[in-house]
Design an enzyme around this catalytic site. Structure first.
Site, PDB file in Angstrom:
ATOM      1  N   LEU A 159       3.374   3.691  -2.987  1.00  0.00           N
ATOM      2  CA  LEU A 159       4.618   3.567  -3.763  1.00  0.00           C
ATOM      3  C   LEU A 159       5.292   4.942  -3.825  1.00  0.00           C
ATOM      4  CD1 LEU A 159       6.386   1.566  -5.332  1.00  0.00           C
ATOM      5  CD2 LEU A 159       5.015   2.015  -7.368  1.00  0.00           C
TER       6      LEU A 159
ATOM      7  N   ASP B 264       5.689  14.929  15.890  1.00  0.00           N
ATOM      8  CA  ASP B 264       6.246  13.721  15.280  1.00  0.00           C
ATOM      9  C   ASP B 264       7.094  12.957  16.307  1.00  0.00           C
ATOM     10  OD1 ASP B 264       7.251  12.279  12.604  1.00  0.00           O
ATOM     11  OD2 ASP B 264       9.013  12.739  13.825  1.00  0.00           O
TER      12      ASP B 264
ATOM     13  N   VAL C 203       9.259   5.492   0.518  1.00  0.00           N
ATOM     14  CA  VAL C 203       9.589   4.238   1.196  1.00  0.00           C
ATOM     15  C   VAL C 203       9.149   3.035   0.360  1.00  0.00           C
ATOM     16  CG1 VAL C 203       9.301   2.877   3.301  1.00  0.00           C
ATOM     17  CG2 VAL C 203       9.440   5.370   3.439  1.00  0.00           C
TER      18      VAL C 203
ATOM     19  N   VAL D 112       9.715   4.092  13.915  1.00  0.00           N
ATOM     20  CA  VAL D 112      10.547   4.925  14.779  1.00  0.00           C
ATOM     21  C   VAL D 112      11.998   4.837  14.323  1.00  0.00           C
ATOM     22  CG1 VAL D 112      11.336   5.362  17.138  1.00  0.00           C
ATOM     23  CG2 VAL D 112       9.038   4.477  16.753  1.00  0.00           C
TER      24      VAL D 112
ATOM     25  N   GLY E 219      14.460  19.936   1.214  1.00  0.00           N
ATOM     26  CA  GLY E 219      13.515  18.830   1.332  1.00  0.00           C
ATOM     27  C   GLY E 219      13.584  18.117   2.674  1.00  0.00           C
TER      28      GLY E 219
ATOM     29  N   LEU F  24       0.864  -1.183   0.000  1.00  0.00           N
ATOM     30  CA  LEU F  24       0.000   0.000   0.000  1.00  0.00           C
ATOM     31  C   LEU F  24       0.897   1.229   0.000  1.00  0.00           C
ATOM     32  CD1 LEU F  24      -2.710  -0.924   2.716  1.00  0.00           C
ATOM     33  CD2 LEU F  24      -2.744  -1.399   0.249  1.00  0.00           C
TER      34      LEU F  24
ATOM     35  N   GLY G 137      14.373   8.514   5.131  1.00  0.00           N
ATOM     36  CA  GLY G 137      14.967   8.314   3.813  1.00  0.00           C
ATOM     37  C   GLY G 137      14.510   7.006   3.220  1.00  0.00           C
TER      38      GLY G 137
ATOM     39  N   LYS H 126       6.544   9.098  18.180  1.00  0.00           N
ATOM     40  CA  LYS H 126       7.569   8.043  18.248  1.00  0.00           C
ATOM     41  C   LYS H 126       7.883   7.687  19.699  1.00  0.00           C
ATOM     42  CE  LYS H 126       9.434   9.425  13.780  1.00  0.00           C
ATOM     43  NZ  LYS H 126      10.308  10.435  13.124  1.00  0.00           N
TER      44      LYS H 126
END
Lengths: 428, 428
Positions: B11, B201, B14, B132, B187, B9, B302, B205
């Site tokens: 694309l 965020d 990641v 995380v 970015g 689910l 990343g 985590k």
């Protein structure tokens, strides 16, 4: 629920920690595995010794076979050390279908393949997290955390004794001999420190990490080893001046399917995460093709850190036991072993030469590097403070080990070079 | 052997990394799990978008339900993000007996308990290592590596954007606004950076890490949160002068069975391993009762690092699938939740005050600390460079949050204090 029964071989430092954790954390542990965990029998050297932990005297025996042959015992935790004799205990325990948790790096580095093969045959677990870098769960990380990745490089500070010595030398400008004596007094180094300071302990751990990282059967003789006993305080002062820290690094690296493993004092550029690992701490830096740079840091030895890893393995074995899947997740190295040749092993070098202080010497020396295609990152010539020679300090770009050996060989025959004072690998 | 079929689910970044690793490392992966792994269907937002990775167009669909309802698919890898709608997908997939790998911290922080309960009911795996600290296998480490230990403290740099900003501010003396703009250009920060810079965020985590570390169900509202948008370059200059680095730290700590979790800009003493974690890197420092200090460092985000963790989870799910033990090793928080009160939460504080530059002010201020039983580590008074006030810089010893709130409240009403310029937690 029926308790899981554990046999303990050894009640020294780590064994004592194991008893402490299994008893102290019993509630947490049994919540995780679904039943109590009992240490049923313990093999010790001397029945009558003072213990800093309370154990029922009736559980103790001086005969390891009594533990191994006890049909009630499901899991053997081996923290007694030793190699050949211990191997026979472990193999016999496996033969009897008992699972193994061990902290024994010597055993695993020398006989891991044989023990794991027997475990696979008997569908038993053999876990050995505590054998490398004490409390750092690096073996799990290599097997599971990075199962998806291709590990390209592992650099480890995996011996606390030598890291303590090098850190002290660096921070206090002290000599190797003085710091070693201090480490022996503090109990960080043994009376005979050879295995630590000559790099053998680190080499054994790197063989284990290399096997897991590269999924090929790395043996101890595949690791080239150099210890720290020749490192001088002057070398460390040079390293610092150039922006490096001196560390005893285990380095396992591969390119395509060829790998090399070595242990040697290495100048690591400050700013690299592993350069900041000080004292008795351990760290393992892992570079994966996909994950990039990672590092895992913690205590490399000691009663409780090492026992943490041992008992974590015990929990894993018992979970598998409950699920009936022991021995089914074993990692068997499946890749053929291809060692890099000296032509393929590439790294930077630091070289310190004492030379005649006269015209043309530098030209003569740089000419030798050029002849063997070793290019230089920096060259500094300066007067030597203590004698009439000059010093030349060279840092090379990446060069093959073979070329560097030729350069150094050539230097041996060069009259203007009084002495090749030091040569170190450079990283970072 | 029959391939294991995976539904993807998402694309995006990641998802693309997952495809790259599953295809690029197919040989290594199938050696580990005993059969090929096929990405069978992929739900995307727009069928016609350019992809940097080769995928068979016929596998793509714009309808996630088509993936979830595909009876051929064994495992769903969710890397599309989103919360409520995504939850319905995940729950339905579990209802159908499919195992889940997700990188979705928002989903797990907000609905983890519900999802894990459904997974347990259906004996399915739900793994979320990538949620995380991207490529760092910290969730595995907490669940397995430290299963034997009692985790007392977790400190995390778990948001790369804010660490990039604070590092740049520290290294270049730049302002928050300038560095944020640069991070957006590169970015590293989103157009609307709120979730990162205000600490949300990181809080999500930390809720996940706290749940695993303390084995109790930590919810997002249990985390007290303060972001970095009020941090000035002056604050960072003060931090550096006093020997600290400013970091956005998530801190989860417990004493006995009571815990507290917070996220806030924190001054960390240089020399503490987490103080040296710079740029977009993440690190999680874990203090265990037995293991002591450990730290895990790596890329926090990343394409490839995050995908490494996703695919490692996928390997774990598939191994369990082969052994028939999915869902049987789930960690369900079993401890009752007891939050520390403000009287129990203790830490050091840095306080910068602008005060009237006249006699007796310092005495008046230190008197307030004494009144609320807050003892001081250091006090410095100095003229302010930019205006006629004086500056008072105070570092306290450990003090309760409740006492500090009273001190600061009292300060609000004190005429000699022109301004409470900054207050930061201090660690290390």
């Amino acid at each position: 629920m029926k308790p899981v029964k554990v046999g303990l071989l050894g009640l020294g430092t780590v064994g004592t920690g194991v008893v402490r954790i299994v008893e102290g954390h019993q509630e947490d542990l049994s919540s995780q595995v679904g039943s109590p965990i009992t240490i049923e029998r313990i093999a010790v050297k001397h029945l009558e010794k003072y213990r800093s932990v309370n154990v029922d005297q009736s559980k103790l025996t001086e005969d390891p076979w009594a533990v191994i042959r006890d049909p009630e015992i499901d899991v053997i935790v081996e923290v007694m050390g030793g190699i050949e004799q211990t191997k026979t205990y472990i193999l016999e325990a496996l033969e009897r279908g008992k699972h193994i948790v061990t902290a024994n790096k010597d055993l695993m580095a020398l006989h891991g393949a044989e023990i794991l093969a027997k475990a696979q045959e008997k569908q038993c677990d053999v876990f050995y997290e505590a054998s490398v870098a004490g409390g750092i769960p690096i073996i799990r990380t290599l097997i599971e955390g990075f199962s998806s990745d291709r590990i390209m490089k592992i650099m480890g500070i995996v011996n606390g004794t030598t890291n303590f010595i090098l850190t002290k030398m660096s921070q206090e400008g002290a000599s190797y001999e003085d710091v070693l004596a201090e480490a022996q007094e503090l109990g960080y180094a043994e009376a005979d420190p050879t295995s630590d300071v000559e790099g053998l302990d680190a080499a054994r751990k790197m063989a284990i990490l290399g096997t897991l990282g590269f999924r090929t059967n790395v043996e101890l003789q595949d690791v080239s080893v150099k210890g720290i006993s020749q490192v001088t305080k002057e070398d460390i002062a040079y390293a610092k001046r150039l922006g490096y820290e001196m560390k005893l690094l285990g380095i396992a690296e591969r390119q395509d399917d060829e790998f090399s493993i070595s242990v040697q004092p290495t100048m690591v550029r400050k700013g690299h995460p592993i350069a900041a690992v000080n004292g008795v701490f351990n760290a393992v830096y892992v570079y994966g093709e996909a994950v990039g740079e990672t590092m895992f840091y913690g205590a490399g030895a000691g009663e409780m850190p090492t026992a943490t890893s041992v008992v974590a393995d015990l929990v894993a074995v018992i979970k598998n036991l409950k699920l009936g899947v022991n021995g089914l997740k074993a990692i068997v190295p499946y890749k053929p072993k291809k060692l890099k040749t000296d032509e393929q092993i590439m790294y930077k070098n630091f070289i310190l030469l004492h030379v005649d202080d006269k015209a043309g010497v530098l030209a003569q020396i740089t000419q030798v590097f050029a002849q063997y295609n070793v290019s230089l990152e920096s060259v500094v010539q300066q007067p030597n403070e203590h004698n009439p020679d000059a010093e030349i300090i060279i840092v090379t770009h990446n060069a093959s080990k073979a070329s560097m050996d030729e350069v150094l060989n050539h230097f041996e025959g060069l009259e203007v070079i009084r002495r090749i004072k030091s040569v170190y690998r450079v990283e970072g």
